[in-house]
Design a protein around this motif. Sequence first.
Motif, short mmCIF file in Angstrom:
data_model
loop_
_atom_site.label_atom_id
_atom_site.label_comp_id
_atom_site.label_asym_id
_atom_site.label_seq_id
_atom_site.Cartn_x
_atom_site.Cartn_y
_atom_site.Cartn_z
N SER A 1 0.85 -1.18 0.00
CA SER A 1 0.00 0.00 0.00
C SER A 1 0.89 1.23 0.00
O SER A 1 2.04 1.19 0.41
CB SER A 1 -0.92 0.01 1.22
N SER A 2 0.33 2.31 -0.51
CA SER A 2 1.04 3.57 -0.49
C SER A 2 0.00 4.68 -0.44
O SER A 2 -1.20 4.43 -0.59
CB SER A 2 1.94 3.70 -1.72
N ASP A 3 0.45 5.89 -0.25
CA ASP A 3 -0.47 7.01 -0.25
C ASP A 3 0.01 8.04 -1.25
O ASP A 3 1.03 7.85 -1.92
CB ASP A 3 -0.62 7.61 1.16
N MET A 4 -0.69 9.13 -1.36
CA MET A 4 -0.34 10.12 -2.39
C MET A 4 1.02 10.77 -2.13
O MET A 4 1.61 11.35 -3.03
CB MET A 4 -1.42 11.18 -2.53
N PHE A 5 1.54 10.67 -0.93
CA PHE A 5 2.82 11.28 -0.62
C PHE A 5 3.98 10.27 -0.68
O PHE A 5 5.12 10.66 -0.81
CB PHE A 5 2.78 11.93 0.77
N GLN A 6 3.69 9.00 -0.59
CA GLN A 6 4.72 7.97 -0.58
C GLN A 6 4.32 6.84 -1.53
O GLN A 6 4.10 5.72 -1.11
CB GLN A 6 4.91 7.41 0.84
N ASP A 7 4.21 7.14 -2.81
CA ASP A 7 3.83 6.13 -3.78
C ASP A 7 5.08 5.38 -4.24
O ASP A 7 5.75 5.77 -5.19
CB ASP A 7 3.10 6.76 -4.97
N HIS A 8 5.40 4.31 -3.54
CA HIS A 8 6.62 3.54 -3.78
C HIS A 8 6.62 2.90 -5.18
O HIS A 8 7.65 2.90 -5.84
CB HIS A 8 6.80 2.44 -2.73
N THR A 9 5.49 2.37 -5.59
CA THR A 9 5.46 1.70 -6.88
C THR A 9 5.64 2.70 -8.01
O THR A 9 6.29 2.40 -9.01
CB THR A 9 4.15 0.89 -7.07
N LYS A 10 5.10 3.90 -7.86
CA LYS A 10 5.29 4.94 -8.88
C LYS A 10 6.78 5.30 -8.98
O LYS A 10 7.33 5.43 -10.07
CB LYS A 10 4.47 6.18 -8.55
N ALA A 11 7.43 5.43 -7.84
CA ALA A 11 8.86 5.75 -7.83
C ALA A 11 9.66 4.64 -8.50
O ALA A 11 10.57 4.91 -9.29
CB ALA A 11 9.34 5.96 -6.40
N MET A 12 9.31 3.38 -8.23
CA MET A 12 10.03 2.27 -8.86
C MET A 12 9.79 2.26 -10.37
O MET A 12 10.71 1.99 -11.15
CB MET A 12 9.62 0.94 -8.23
N ARG A 13 8.54 2.56 -10.80
CA ARG A 13 8.25 2.62 -12.25
C ARG A 13 9.06 3.72 -12.92
O ARG A 13 9.56 3.54 -14.03
CB ARG A 13 6.76 2.84 -12.47
N GLU A 14 9.17 4.87 -12.25
CA GLU A 14 9.96 5.98 -12.82
C GLU A 14 11.43 5.59 -12.96
O GLU A 14 12.06 5.91 -13.96
CB GLU A 14 9.81 7.23 -11.95
N ILE A 15 11.95 4.89 -11.99
CA ILE A 15 13.35 4.43 -12.06
C ILE A 15 13.51 3.46 -13.22
O ILE A 15 14.45 3.57 -14.01
CB ILE A 15 13.78 3.78 -10.72
N LEU A 16 12.59 2.51 -13.35
CA LEU A 16 12.66 1.55 -14.44
C LEU A 16 12.52 2.23 -15.80
O LEU A 16 13.20 1.85 -16.76
CB LEU A 16 11.60 0.45 -14.27
N ASP A 17 11.66 3.25 -15.89
CA ASP A 17 11.51 4.00 -17.14
C ASP A 17 12.83 4.68 -17.52
O ASP A 17 13.22 4.69 -18.69
CB ASP A 17 10.40 5.05 -17.03
N LYS A 18 13.52 5.23 -16.54
CA LYS A 18 14.82 5.87 -16.80
C LYS A 18 15.84 4.84 -17.28
O LYS A 18 16.62 5.10 -18.19
CB LYS A 18 15.33 6.58 -15.55
N ILE A 19 15.83 3.68 -16.66
CA ILE A 19 16.75 2.62 -17.08
C ILE A 19 16.43 2.20 -18.51
O ILE A 19 17.32 2.10 -19.35
CB ILE A 19 16.68 1.41 -16.11
N ASP A 20 15.14 1.98 -18.79
CA ASP A 20 14.72 1.57 -20.13
C ASP A 20 15.06 2.61 -21.19
O ASP A 20 15.37 2.28 -22.32
CB ASP A 20 13.22 1.26 -20.16
N ALA A 21 15.01 3.90 -20.80
CA ALA A 21 15.30 4.98 -21.74
C ALA A 21 16.80 5.21 -21.92
O ALA A 21 17.22 5.99 -22.76
CB ALA A 21 14.63 6.27 -21.26
N GLY A 22 17.61 4.51 -21.13
CA GLY A 22 19.06 4.64 -21.25
C GLY A 22 19.63 5.92 -20.68
O GLY A 22 20.67 6.39 -21.11
N LYS A 23 18.95 6.50 -19.72
CA LYS A 23 19.43 7.76 -19.12
C LYS A 23 20.69 7.50 -18.30
O LYS A 23 20.78 6.52 -17.58
CB LYS A 23 18.35 8.38 -18.26
N ALA A 24 21.64 8.42 -18.43
CA ALA A 24 22.91 8.30 -17.71
C ALA A 24 22.69 8.19 -16.20
O ALA A 24 21.81 8.84 -15.65
CB ALA A 24 23.78 9.50 -18.01
N GLY A 25 23.50 7.35 -15.58
CA GLY A 25 23.42 7.19 -14.14
C GLY A 25 22.32 6.27 -13.68
O GLY A 25 22.12 6.06 -12.50
#
Length: 136
Positions: free
Chosen positions: A91-115
């Motif tokens: 579970s998460s709330d609007m201030f601590q959406d862990h799954t959204k943060a993980m999706r954003e990280i994975l999107d960056k990895i998939d897009a080949g962003k540096a770092g």
Amino acid sequence: MAENLSRSGGDASFDAASFKKHIKSVNAAKAKATEFNGEAGALTKEFVEKRNYDKSAFTFISRLARKETADAQATVAAVVTYAHAMGFFDSSDMFQDHTKAMREILDKIDAGKAGSGAATVRKLAKAQEEAGATAH
């Protein structure tokens, strides 16, 4: 004291002056370590307060940054696995959406962003694909 040292295989010619000098050196080194630890603690406090970092997470990542890359990666993988097992992502709330943060990280990895570790992830995916192709 010298008798005990002599019986235990130590140097029978115990020199109190030398001993005191060594104790003083050790204590001076410990004082320096205490000073540096205090400085590190003050910096941590400053960053945590000014940047609103989570102190436990900041300290944990600081410790990880001192490890070898492979060791740090293994620890991070274990933490994610353990957190999932404990239901921390259930579970998460609007201030601590862990799954959204993980999706954003994975999107960056998939897009080949540096770092983002994208190159490593692509290499692993390619190796897995090749291993799968040769297994068939």
